[in-house]
Design an enzyme around this catalytic site. Structure first.
Site, PDB file in Angstrom:
ATOM      1  N   ASP A   1      -5.988  -2.866  11.243  1.00 58.33           N
ATOM      2  CA  ASP A   1      -5.099  -2.045  11.316  1.00 58.33           C
ATOM      3  C   ASP A   1      -5.155  -1.320  12.550  1.00 58.33           C
ATOM      4  O   ASP A   1      -6.121  -1.397  13.506  1.00 58.33           O
ATOM      5  CB  ASP A   1      -5.421  -0.773  10.054  1.00 58.33           C
ATOM      6  CG  ASP A   1      -3.970  -0.402   9.750  1.00 58.33           C
ATOM      7  OD1 ASP A   1      -2.999  -0.316  10.451  1.00 58.33           O
ATOM      8  OD2 ASP A   1      -4.183   0.500   8.700  1.00 58.33           O
TER       9      ASP A   1
ATOM     10  N   CYS B   1       0.959  -1.235  -0.159  1.00 60.55           N
ATOM     11  CA  CYS B   1      -0.080  -0.124   0.013  1.00 60.55           C
ATOM     12  C   CYS B   1       0.925   1.426   0.110  1.00 60.55           C
ATOM     13  O   CYS B   1       2.152   1.211   0.246  1.00 60.55           O
ATOM     14  CB  CYS B   1      -0.904  -0.027   1.321  1.00 60.55           C
ATOM     15  SG  CYS B   1      -2.370   1.056   1.061  1.00 60.55           S
TER      16      CYS B   1
HETATM   17  O1  LIG Z   1      -0.548   5.396   4.477  1.00 62.74           O
HETATM   18  C1  LIG Z   1      -1.146   6.223   4.690  1.00 62.74           C
HETATM   19  O2  LIG Z   1      -0.635   7.225   4.830  1.00 62.74           O
HETATM   20  C2  LIG Z   1      -2.699   6.265   5.074  1.00 62.74           C
HETATM   21  C3  LIG Z   1      -3.243   7.337   5.283  1.00 62.74           C
HETATM   22  C4  LIG Z   1      -4.506   7.542   5.678  1.00 62.74           C
HETATM   23  C5  LIG Z   1      -5.404   6.090   5.482  1.00 62.74           C
HETATM   24  C6  LIG Z   1      -4.775   5.216   5.116  1.00 62.74           C
HETATM   25  C7  LIG Z   1      -3.550   4.817   4.945  1.00 62.74           C
HETATM   26  N1  LIG Z   1      -2.855   3.660   4.542  1.00 62.74           N
HETATM   27  C8  LIG Z   1      -3.661   2.416   4.339  1.00 62.74           C
HETATM   28  C9  LIG Z   1      -2.955   1.339   4.282  1.00 62.74           C
HETATM   29  O3  LIG Z   1      -3.481   0.518   3.855  1.00 62.74           O
HETATM   30  C10 LIG Z   1      -1.474   0.993   5.116  1.00 62.74           C
HETATM   31  O4  LIG Z   1      -0.936   0.035   4.193  1.00 62.74           O
HETATM   32  C11 LIG Z   1      -1.879   0.343   6.585  1.00 62.74           C
HETATM   33  O5  LIG Z   1      -2.586   1.754   7.215  1.00 62.74           O
HETATM   34  C12 LIG Z   1      -0.864  -0.036   7.472  1.00 62.74           C
HETATM   35  O6  LIG Z   1       0.343   0.777   7.119  1.00 62.74           O
HETATM   36  P1  LIG Z   1       1.686   0.396   7.950  1.00 62.74           P
HETATM   37  O7  LIG Z   1       1.631   0.261   9.309  1.00 62.74           O
HETATM   38  O8  LIG Z   1       2.515   1.676   7.611  1.00 62.74           O
HETATM   39  O9  LIG Z   1       2.267  -0.929   7.361  1.00 62.74           O
END
Ligand SMILES: O=C(O)c1ccccc1NCC(=O)[C@H](O)[C@H](O)COP(=O)(O)O
Length: 216
Positions: free
Chosen positions: A134, A8
């Site tokens: 999440d 993502c």
């Molecule tokens: O990634 C972002 O900045 C974000 C902002 C607002 C809503 C969703 C967002 N990301 C969504 C995702 O699917 C991420 O992969 C998920 O939250 C996991 O993130 P991480 O902990 O950094 O792997």
């Protein structure tokens, strides 16, 4: 055995090419201006011809109203829409999704992002095609780099009908432990495969996906 894997927060074309070379099942694009990984639907539409049909293109949005949902459908025709919430209730989110996405010819998959506790306690999440578990942070919403509660996530993965995708704070360093602890249908990662916010690290991406293809 192989686990469904979504990378993502892709916001640079070079990163999309790197990620696709590692053969994920899905790629995610964040359509939320406050994210350091924000990209716009027109840009993603231009990139779409380089994405194989076998790879899901997921539009990530925060509290979209019906107009915003329709715009994203019209502009980049995603295969799935992943909805995070700040102020809108799970029920209203599900209603909007059903009205707009369910009625569209494209009928993209509807994914809900929530904490494991929310997924277990609010029936509305069962109305989605997949549930992405999440960590939640009011300032960043997603992409926090923080793990969610894996014990509650394990319960959700075992009890809920929609397939559960584990997200939040995953990386090549903890993925094997996460898969063993939660046994999700899939995993999602953003910051754990980056060198800086919005910049994917090719080695981390490759390693993360390799681990999904050969879980112990
Ligand atoms: O990634 C972002 O900045 C974000 C902002 C607002 C809503 C969703 C967002 N990301 C969504 C995702 O699917 C991420 O992969 C998920 O939250 C996991 O993130 P991480 O902990 O950094 O792997």
């Amino acid at each position: 055995m192989s686990v469904f894997v979504k990378i993502c927060g892709i916001c640079r074309k070079a990163d999309l090419d790197t990620v696709l070379a590692a053969k994920p099942d899905a790629v995610g694009f964040v359509f939320w201006p406050r994210s350091p990984r924000a990209v716009d639907p027109e840009t993603v539409a231009r990139w779409s011809e380089s994405v194989p049909a076998s790879v899901l293109r997921v539009a990530v949005m925060v509290d979209p109203d019906e107009t915003q949902l329709r715009e994203v459908l019209d502009r980049c025709a995603p295969d799935a829409v992943q909805l995070h919430r700040l102020a809108v209730s799970p029920r209203d989110t599900a209603d909007r999704c059903e009205r707009v996405l369910g009625a569209s010819a494209q009928a993209p998959e509807r994914w809900a992002a929530c904490t494991p506790t929310e997924a277990l306690t609010d029936e509305s999440f069962r109305r989605f095609d997949r549930i992405l578990l999440d960590a939640f942070d009011r300032a960043r919403v997603g992409g926090t780099g923080r793990c969610c509660d894996w014990t509650a996530a394990r319960r959700a993965a075992g009890e809920l009908e929609p397939p559960v995708i584990l997200a939040g704070g995953l990386s090549p360093a903890n993925l094997t432990d996460a898969l063993a602890a939660v046994r999700p249908a899939g995993v999602d990662v953003s910051s754990g495969v980056e060198s800086a916010p919005g910049e994917k690290d090719p080695d981390k991406v490759k390693r993360f996906i390799e681990l999904c293809r050969t879980p112990s």
